[in-house]
Write an enzyme that holds these catalytic residues in place. Structure first.
Site, PDB file in Angstrom:
ATOM      1  N   TYR A 139       0.741  -1.044  -0.270  1.00 40.29           N
ATOM      2  CA  TYR A 139       0.024  -0.025   0.094  1.00 40.29           C
ATOM      3  C   TYR A 139       0.849   1.447  -0.077  1.00 40.29           C
ATOM      4  O   TYR A 139       1.994   1.227   0.531  1.00 40.29           O
ATOM      5  CB  TYR A 139      -0.841   0.170   1.425  1.00 40.29           C
ATOM      6  CG  TYR A 139      -1.872   1.325   1.297  1.00 40.29           C
ATOM      7  CD1 TYR A 139      -2.922   1.207   0.840  1.00 40.29           C
ATOM      8  CD2 TYR A 139      -1.297   2.337   2.076  1.00 40.29           C
ATOM      9  CE1 TYR A 139      -3.724   2.688   0.614  1.00 40.29           C
ATOM     10  CE2 TYR A 139      -1.907   3.505   2.043  1.00 40.29           C
ATOM     11  CZ  TYR A 139      -3.144   3.674   1.377  1.00 40.29           C
ATOM     12  OH  TYR A 139      -4.008   4.941   1.281  1.00 40.29           O
ATOM     13  N   GLU A 226      -2.974   7.865  -4.306  1.00 42.59           N
ATOM     14  CA  GLU A 226      -3.144   6.611  -3.572  1.00 42.59           C
ATOM     15  C   GLU A 226      -2.791   5.462  -4.572  1.00 42.59           C
ATOM     16  O   GLU A 226      -3.642   5.373  -5.769  1.00 42.59           O
ATOM     17  CB  GLU A 226      -4.485   6.467  -2.977  1.00 42.59           C
ATOM     18  CG  GLU A 226      -4.453   5.162  -2.147  1.00 42.59           C
ATOM     19  CD  GLU A 226      -5.856   4.857  -1.495  1.00 42.59           C
ATOM     20  OE1 GLU A 226      -5.967   4.370  -0.261  1.00 42.59           O
ATOM     21  OE2 GLU A 226      -6.973   5.031  -2.373  1.00 42.59           O
TER      22      GLU A 226
END
Length: 415
Positions: A139, A226
């Site tokens: 992530y 992101e």
């Protein structure tokens, strides 16, 4: 994207949450991926399709036996989402021969996810992407951090799933590296991020990808970048396997090519209409419409409505310089919500003049033929003129002496 969805959820549940103008643009994955590619970030090869025929042709162009088909909506959790037509999941790895079947079920459908809200989002585009042989998933995100006064890089050695779930189950795996906005990430900062991800390939090459993502964040006036997952292939290369980028609306004047890609079909049409009139509107779940000047006063109004047993239907801030046409537009937007049974107008005139508000109320009431009670509390600049305009209008408006009185009368009007 994740933070914005959480904020929206909190606002819908508790009117006391802090709120103001929405200052970000979100783009679809395929749009964000192209921007990343142009910025030197590794992304999978993919083709966006708006029709079933385009999807079939895209799969042929990719030329593999298997292909990834991904619904394009502005909400996370697509893989675990469900279409209202019964199809489970908005992301699938399928045989190329199945593209026509899946595309026909996805395109034109509505996908409901944890972040979309119960109404879901319409799927007007699917992304056909080359299936990648990925061995590790991480992530990665860059967001603005109030506490450090600048960007912060968030990284986790696990990815491909909800970061909220990871933060709850394995918070020790998530690292946060504040970045000095004046100098950008140092080599030490980059090393911390690479180490936090736990890459097994070329660390220098991984560092270059982190720098490319940060440069994108700055150069495109982003509020968030992101990548979930940021993945590693069999050769140790980092690849942005998913892409979500938020952009600052205040920078639209210098990022015109980016903001021209906005997809209004993914937004509340009332918010879109409000934006055209330079009004700040957010729909809520109650039945008392609110029109107020100033975010703080709007939140106080919503709080007191709740305190008196009512439920606000919206947040609407007309600002300090609204004209008659904007006030009329505000009424039109509020009344498009069928749940609204009364409207409370609460104005404290400073820069905003009460007579202008009154003229707008009268014009809107007449032209829209309002069938719901309108409770008006005016105070401040030109309040006497405003009250006279309302009194002389002959309309059945309910006057209030103060905010508490207005809230009580609004609640009582629909009891």
């Amino acid at each position: 994207m994740i933070l914005s969805s959480l904020a929206r959820t909190a606002l819908r549940r508790t009117p006391s949450a802090s709120v103001g103008a929405v200052r970000y643009l979100n783009l679809h994955e395929y749009q964000s991926a192209q921007i990343m590619k142009d910025s030197g970030v590794n992304v999978p090869f993919g083709i966006a399709a708006h029709t079933v025929e385009e999807a079939v042709e895209a799969a042929k162009t990719i030329g593999d036996d298997d292909v990834v088909i991904k619904s394009q909506i502005l909400a996370g959790g697509r893989g675990l989402g469900k279409f209202t037509n019964g199809l489970q999941g908005g992301v699938h790895i399928i045989d190329t021969k199945e593209v026509e079947d899946y595309a026909s079920k996805m395109l034109g459908g509505t996908l409901v996810t944890k972040q979309s809200g119960p109404a879901g989002k319409p799927v007007n585009t699917v992304l056909l992407a080359k299936k990648m042989n990925l061995v590790k998933e991480f992530y990665f995100a860059i967001m603005l951090d109030r506490s450090s006064g600048g960007p912060v890089i968030i990284a986790c050695s696990e990815g491909g799933t909800s970061i909220e779930d990871l933060a709850e189950s394995s918070p020790e795996k998530i690292i946060k590296v504040p970045i000095d906005i004046r100098t950008g990430p140092s080599e030490s900062d980059i090393s911390k991020v690479v180490a936090g991800l736990g890459v097994s390939g070329d660390e220098a090459a991984a560092g270059e990808q982190i720098k490319a993502l940060y440069n994108l964040f700055v150069d495109k006036d982003c509020t968030m970048v992101e990548v979930n997952p940021l993945a590693e292939d069999v050769d140790g290369n980092l690849i942005a396997a998913d892409a979500k980028i938020g952009f600052d609306d205040n920078a639209a004047f210098r990022q015109k090519d980016v903001h021209a890609q906005r997809d209004h079909t993914q937004e509340d049409p009332r918010e879109v209409a409000a934006g055209k009139w330079d009004l700040n509107y957010i729909g809520l779940d109650g039945n008392i419409g609110c029109m107020v000047n100033g975010a703080g006063l709007a939140m106080s109004t919503m709080d007191i409505i709740s305190l008196r047993g009512g439920s606000p239907a919206n947040f609407l801030d007309v600002g300090g310089s609204a004209n008659v046409d904007q006030i009329k537009a505000a009424f039109e937007i509020i009344t498009t919500d069928p749940a609204v049974k009364a409207i409370l107008v609460n104005i404290f005139g400073g820069i905003m003049q009460c007579d202008i508000i009154a003229e707008g109320i009268v014009e809107a009431s007449r032209s829209l033929k309002l069938e719901v009670p309108v409770i008006v509390r005016l105070e401040g600049t030109n309040v006497e003129k405003g009250q006279k305009i309302l009194k002389d209008s002959g309309l059945e408006l309910i006057s209030a002496n103060d905010l508490d009185d207005a809230a009580q009368k609004a609640v009582a009007s629909i009891a």
